[in-house]
Write an enzyme that holds these catalytic residues in place. Structure first.
Site, short mmCIF file in Angstrom:
data_model
loop_
_atom_site.label_atom_id
_atom_site.label_comp_id
_atom_site.label_asym_id
_atom_site.label_seq_id
_atom_site.Cartn_x
_atom_site.Cartn_y
_atom_site.Cartn_z
CG ASP A 178 49.72 47.14 39.22
OD1 ASP A 178 50.77 47.51 38.69
OD2 ASP A 178 49.30 45.97 39.13
CB THR B 83 41.63 49.10 42.22
OG1 THR B 83 42.02 47.76 41.91
CG2 THR B 83 40.95 49.14 43.58
CG ASP C 192 47.53 40.13 49.30
OD1 ASP C 192 47.38 41.25 48.75
OD2 ASP C 192 46.91 39.12 48.94
P1 IMP Z 1 45.18 48.06 40.07
O1 IMP Z 1 43.70 47.90 40.05
O2 IMP Z 1 45.84 47.25 39.00
O3 IMP Z 1 45.65 49.50 40.09
O4 IMP Z 1 45.72 47.33 41.34
C1 IMP Z 1 45.46 47.77 42.59
C2 IMP Z 1 45.47 46.60 43.54
O5 IMP Z 1 46.22 45.49 43.06
C3 IMP Z 1 46.13 47.04 44.82
O6 IMP Z 1 45.18 47.55 45.72
C4 IMP Z 1 46.76 45.76 45.29
O7 IMP Z 1 45.84 45.06 46.10
C5 IMP Z 1 47.04 44.95 44.07
N1 IMP Z 1 48.46 45.01 43.65
C6 IMP Z 1 48.97 45.61 42.56
N2 IMP Z 1 50.30 45.49 42.49
C7 IMP Z 1 50.67 44.79 43.59
C8 IMP Z 1 51.94 44.34 44.11
O8 IMP Z 1 53.03 44.56 43.57
N3 IMP Z 1 51.88 43.64 45.27
C9 IMP Z 1 50.72 43.38 45.93
N4 IMP Z 1 49.52 43.79 45.49
C10 IMP Z 1 49.49 44.48 44.32
#
Ligand code: IMP
Ligand code: MG
Length: 189
Positions: free
Chosen positions: A111, A115, A167
């Site tokens: 996203d 992470t 989730d």
């Molecule tokens: P990032 O760190 O923003 O790239 O987000 C990664 C984490 O956010 C993923 O491993 C998910 O756990 C959570 N996440 C991001 N977008 C979604 C979504 O649309 N639905 C559910 N979980 C999400």
């Protein structure tokens, strides 16, 4: 992600739309497994899935890999408030020694990229031979960190999705498809 798929009656109050039905997930995960198998033949693969959203994707991917592989989890939690990510906390550290090995990080969705960036930073200190990433879903519209995955199941629009491991507030992981949560069930911010 084409065509209209009926939301099963038992989920209709929560899920607005089926974005990726079971059959498409099954087919695409098979393709990813074949690509990974091909690329990692003769190498020393260690799969490093992130808890907890990878459960279903991982189980399906893993059984289709036809190469020797080791497996160890990293726990990372973003202390989400609603659908927004906040500070990251590691809840489980890697226990396998990955020095000299070929690491493939597995996540449910890429996203903002916070992470994966934090996980890469952590793994780089452990002297792996290579570090790559495989994600089921990619939401490039929301990227903040300059990070990409090497294997991507589906590129999706900027929608909050649940199911197939993903989730909202620890619910909906058990849906067998990826669906769009009804926006009235959460509040952004
Ligand atoms: P990032 O760190 O923003 O790239 O987000 C990664 C984490 O956010 C993923 O491993 C998910 O756990 C959570 N996440 C991001 N977008 C979604 C979504 O649309 N639905 C559910 N979980 C999400
Ligand atoms: Mg996650």
């Amino acid at each position: 992600m084409t065509g209209v798929h009926i939301v099963p009656a038992q989920w209709r109050a929560d899920v607005k739309e089926v974005l990726i039905p079971e059959e498409q997930l099954r087919r695409r995960v098979g393709e990813l497994a074949r690509a990974i198998t091909r690329d990692y033949v003769g190498r020393d693969l260690v799969l490093v899935p992130l808890l907890t959203g990878t459960v279903m994707f991982l189980a399906d991917l893993l059984r289709r890999l036809v190469i020797p592989t080791r497996l160890d989890f990293i726990g990372v939690s973003s202390y989400r408030e609603g659908t927004r990510s906040r500070d990251l906390v590691f809840t489980k550290e890697l226990r396998l020694d990955i020095r000299g090995r070929d690491v493939l990080v597995v996540d449910d969705i890429l996203d903002t990229g916070h992470t994966l960036t934090a996980v890469y930073e952590r793994l780089r200190t452990l002297k792996a031979n290579s570090i790559r990433a495989c994600v089921l879903l990619d939401k490039p519209a929301r990227r903040v960190q300059p990070v990409q995955a090497d294997y991507v199941g589906f590129v999706i629009p900027d929608l909050f999705v649940v199911g197939y491991g993903l989730d909202f507030a620890e619910r909906y992981r058990n849906l067998p498809f990826v669906g769009v949560l009804r926006p009235e069930l959460y509040r952004e911010g």
